[in-house]
Design a protein around this motif. Structure first.
Motif, PDB file in Angstrom:
ATOM      1  N   ARG A 141      14.405   2.845   4.976  1.00 43.83           N
ATOM      2  CA  ARG A 141      14.167   3.996   4.103  1.00 43.83           C
ATOM      3  C   ARG A 141      14.702   3.748   2.692  1.00 43.83           C
ATOM      4  N   THR A 142      15.831   3.072   2.602  1.00 46.14           N
ATOM      5  CA  THR A 142      16.394   2.755   1.289  1.00 46.14           C
ATOM      6  C   THR A 142      15.493   1.791   0.528  1.00 46.14           C
ATOM      7  N   ALA A 143      14.979   0.786   1.216  1.00 42.32           N
ATOM      8  CA  ALA A 143      14.074  -0.171   0.568  1.00 42.32           C
ATOM      9  C   ALA A 143      12.821   0.546   0.067  1.00 42.32           C
ATOM     10  N   LEU A 144      12.267   1.422   0.884  1.00 45.28           N
ATOM     11  CA  LEU A 144      11.082   2.167   0.460  1.00 45.28           C
ATOM     12  C   LEU A 144      11.398   3.064  -0.730  1.00 45.28           C
ATOM     13  N   SER A 145      12.565   3.686  -0.709  1.00 45.86           N
ATOM     14  CA  SER A 145      12.941   4.558  -1.826  1.00 45.86           C
ATOM     15  C   SER A 145      13.026   3.782  -3.133  1.00 45.86           C
ATOM     16  N   ILE A 146      13.492   2.547  -3.078  1.00 52.90           N
ATOM     17  CA  ILE A 146      13.577   1.711  -4.287  1.00 52.90           C
ATOM     18  C   ILE A 146      12.181   1.443  -4.839  1.00 52.90           C
ATOM     19  N   VAL A 206       2.222  13.243   1.518  1.00 52.05           N
ATOM     20  CA  VAL A 206       3.515  12.604   1.286  1.00 52.05           C
ATOM     21  C   VAL A 206       4.592  13.264   2.141  1.00 52.05           C
ATOM     22  N   PHE A 207       4.544  14.596   2.244  1.00 49.56           N
ATOM     23  CA  PHE A 207       5.527  15.318   3.057  1.00 49.56           C
ATOM     24  C   PHE A 207       5.437  14.901   4.526  1.00 49.56           C
ATOM     25  N   ILE A 208       4.222  14.770   5.060  1.00 46.46           N
ATOM     26  CA  ILE A 208       4.044  14.358   6.449  1.00 46.46           C
ATOM     27  C   ILE A 208       4.601  12.949   6.666  1.00 46.46           C
ATOM     28  N   ASN A 209       4.296  12.049   5.734  1.00 47.31           N
ATOM     29  CA  ASN A 209       4.800  10.681   5.858  1.00 47.31           C
ATOM     30  C   ASN A 209       6.316  10.625   5.723  1.00 47.31           C
ATOM     31  N   ASN A 210       6.894  11.469   4.875  1.00 45.76           N
ATOM     32  CA  ASN A 210       8.349  11.539   4.778  1.00 45.76           C
ATOM     33  C   ASN A 210       8.971  11.944   6.105  1.00 45.76           C
ATOM     34  N   SER A 211       8.345  12.914   6.789  1.00 43.74           N
ATOM     35  CA  SER A 211       8.858  13.360   8.087  1.00 43.74           C
ATOM     36  C   SER A 211       8.834  12.222   9.100  1.00 43.74           C
ATOM     37  N   LYS A 212       7.757  11.448   9.085  1.00 41.60           N
ATOM     38  CA  LYS A 212       7.650  10.299   9.984  1.00 41.60           C
ATOM     39  C   LYS A 212       8.706   9.248   9.656  1.00 41.60           C
ATOM     40  N   LEU A 249      11.673   9.646   8.235  1.00 43.49           N
ATOM     41  CA  LEU A 249      13.003  10.092   8.642  1.00 43.49           C
ATOM     42  C   LEU A 249      13.208   9.972  10.148  1.00 43.49           C
ATOM     43  N   ALA A 250      12.146  10.179  10.904  1.00 40.23           N
ATOM     44  CA  ALA A 250      12.255  10.160  12.365  1.00 40.23           C
ATOM     45  C   ALA A 250      12.221   8.757  12.957  1.00 40.23           C
ATOM     46  N   GLN A 251      11.522   7.827  12.313  1.00 40.85           N
ATOM     47  CA  GLN A 251      11.210   6.550  12.963  1.00 40.85           C
ATOM     48  C   GLN A 251      11.788   5.301  12.293  1.00 40.85           C
ATOM     49  N   HIS A 252      12.358   5.423  11.096  1.00 40.97           N
ATOM     50  CA  HIS A 252      12.795   4.229  10.383  1.00 40.97           C
ATOM     51  C   HIS A 252      14.291   4.257  10.080  1.00 40.97           C
ATOM     52  N   SER A 253      14.862   3.071  10.007  1.00 37.60           N
ATOM     53  CA  SER A 253      16.306   2.932   9.791  1.00 37.60           C
ATOM     54  C   SER A 253      16.673   3.270   8.350  1.00 37.60           C
ATOM     55  N   VAL A 254      17.980   3.438   8.106  1.00 32.96           N
ATOM     56  CA  VAL A 254      18.461   3.720   6.753  1.00 32.96           C
ATOM     57  C   VAL A 254      18.120   2.557   5.826  1.00 32.96           C
ATOM     58  N   ARG A 255      18.245   1.324   6.318  1.00 32.31           N
ATOM     59  CA  ARG A 255      17.902   0.155   5.498  1.00 32.31           C
ATOM     60  C   ARG A 255      16.427   0.194   5.079  1.00 32.31           C
ATOM     61  N   SER A 305       0.851  -1.190   0.000  1.00 38.17           N
ATOM     62  CA  SER A 305       0.000   0.000   0.000  1.00 38.17           C
ATOM     63  C   SER A 305       0.888   1.242   0.000  1.00 38.17           C
ATOM     64  N   HIS A 306       1.232   1.696  -1.199  1.00 36.69           N
ATOM     65  CA  HIS A 306       2.277   2.699  -1.344  1.00 36.69           C
ATOM     66  C   HIS A 306       1.769   4.125  -1.577  1.00 36.69           C
ATOM     67  N   LYS A 307       0.466   4.320  -1.761  1.00 36.74           N
ATOM     68  CA  LYS A 307      -0.017   5.607  -2.244  1.00 36.74           C
ATOM     69  C   LYS A 307       0.330   6.773  -1.325  1.00 36.74           C
ATOM     70  N   ARG A 308       0.366   6.516  -0.021  1.00 36.83           N
ATOM     71  CA  ARG A 308       0.672   7.622   0.881  1.00 36.83           C
ATOM     72  C   ARG A 308       2.156   8.013   0.838  1.00 36.83           C
ATOM     73  N   TYR A 309       2.975   7.233   0.123  1.00 37.39           N
ATOM     74  CA  TYR A 309       4.387   7.572  -0.070  1.00 37.39           C
ATOM     75  C   TYR A 309       4.684   7.934  -1.523  1.00 37.39           C
ATOM     76  N   SER A 310       3.683   7.847  -2.414  1.00 36.82           N
ATOM     77  CA  SER A 310       3.900   7.922  -3.854  1.00 36.82           C
ATOM     78  C   SER A 310       4.122   9.348  -4.339  1.00 36.82           C
ATOM     79  N   PHE A 311       4.984   9.492  -5.353  1.00 37.75           N
ATOM     80  CA  PHE A 311       5.219  10.777  -5.994  1.00 37.75           C
ATOM     81  C   PHE A 311       4.224  11.049  -7.118  1.00 37.75           C
ATOM     82  N   MET A 312       3.250  10.166  -7.317  1.00 32.23           N
ATOM     83  CA  MET A 312       2.346  10.262  -8.463  1.00 32.23           C
ATOM     84  C   MET A 312       1.205  11.238  -8.181  1.00 32.23           C
ATOM     85  N   SER A 313       1.398  12.484  -8.572  1.00 29.39           N
ATOM     86  CA  SER A 313       0.358  13.503  -8.414  1.00 29.39           C
ATOM     87  C   SER A 313      -0.582  13.483  -9.615  1.00 29.39           C
TER      88      SER A 313
END
Length: 228
Positions: A157-162, A141-147, A149-155, A7-15
């Motif tokens: 965040r990297t997986a989500l970015s992929i 998306v901006f709010i979820n990005n803030s969360k 960065l604050a709560q998840h590891s680099v691993r 369920s990726h829509k709340r992180y998606s760049f697709m406007s």
């Protein structure tokens, strides 16, 4: 594949495309008043702190939206692709640009001067509704990005970015992005990003060819992201 598993829509760049459903007369009016602008890869469309003169419709290419910290490091918080709109947030609130926008590829823009833009949205409720939907999605998306960065590891965040970049570039399981831009999107150093990517390669989750990342196991990358 990703859409059904994650369920990726709340992180998606697709406007949404705000000009997708507009009357022919409005479309003609816009076409008569646009100013075409061509920029090369890495050129900057506008800088943080400058005054908006209109809004930009990206007709061809890919764009990153970013803010720059005191140390000069970029934080990429959103990506825009074809038919996306830029510059409207600060124009609407009559403030200077709160961020910068630069080209990830060669780009073609249509600049709509601010007077023309305001006359369009004042007389067309459908466009105004689409614009508000677009702004609301980006805010979410901006709010979820803030969360993230604050709560998840680099691993994680990297997986989500992929996953997000795979959707954004639409290259069917692969994408090409510089390590600098990728690390600025994840919110980590280039060195930390490279370590995680090589871990994923060892685990046979991805393949790496220069700056191109190829997803080999979608389910494993979703598990590594650890997002619900």
């Amino acid at each position: 594949m990703i859409n059904t598993l994650f369920s990726h829509k709340r992180y998606s760049f697709m406007s949404s495309d705000i000009f997708e459903m507009i009357p022919d007369d409005v479309s003609s009016f816009i076409e008569e008043n646009i100013i075409p602008i061509r920029l090369k890869k890495r050129q900057v469309l506008f800088y943080e702190g400058t005054i908006p003169s209109g809004v930009y419709i990206l007709k061809k290419g890919k764009i990153k939206k970013y803010a720059t910290g005191l140390n000069g490091k970029e934080h990429i918080f959103y990506l825009i692709r074809e038919n996306g709109i830029l510059g409207h947030h600060n124009l609407l609130c009559k403030e200077k640009y709160s961020h910068s926008a630069a080209c990830l590829t060669d780009c073609l823009f249509h600049l709509i001067p601010k007077e023309i833009f305001f006359s369009i949205i004042e007389n067309n409720q459908e466009i105004l509704h689409s614009l508000l939907k677009n702004i609301s999605h980006e805010f979410g998306v901006f709010i979820n990005n803030s969360k993230i960065l604050a709560q998840h590891s680099v691993r994680e965040r990297t997986a989500l970015s992929i996953l997000r970049l795979d959707e954004f570039f639409e290259e069917k399981g692969c994408f090409n992005l510089s390590r600098k831009d990728h690390s600025n999107l994840v919110g980590t150093s280039i060195e930390s990003l490279i370590r995680v990517l090589h871990d994923f390669k060892k685990e046979q989750i991805i393949e790496i060819e220069k700056n191109t990342i190829i997803i080999k196991d979608t389910k494993k990358i979703i598990t590594a992201a650890n997002f619900r």
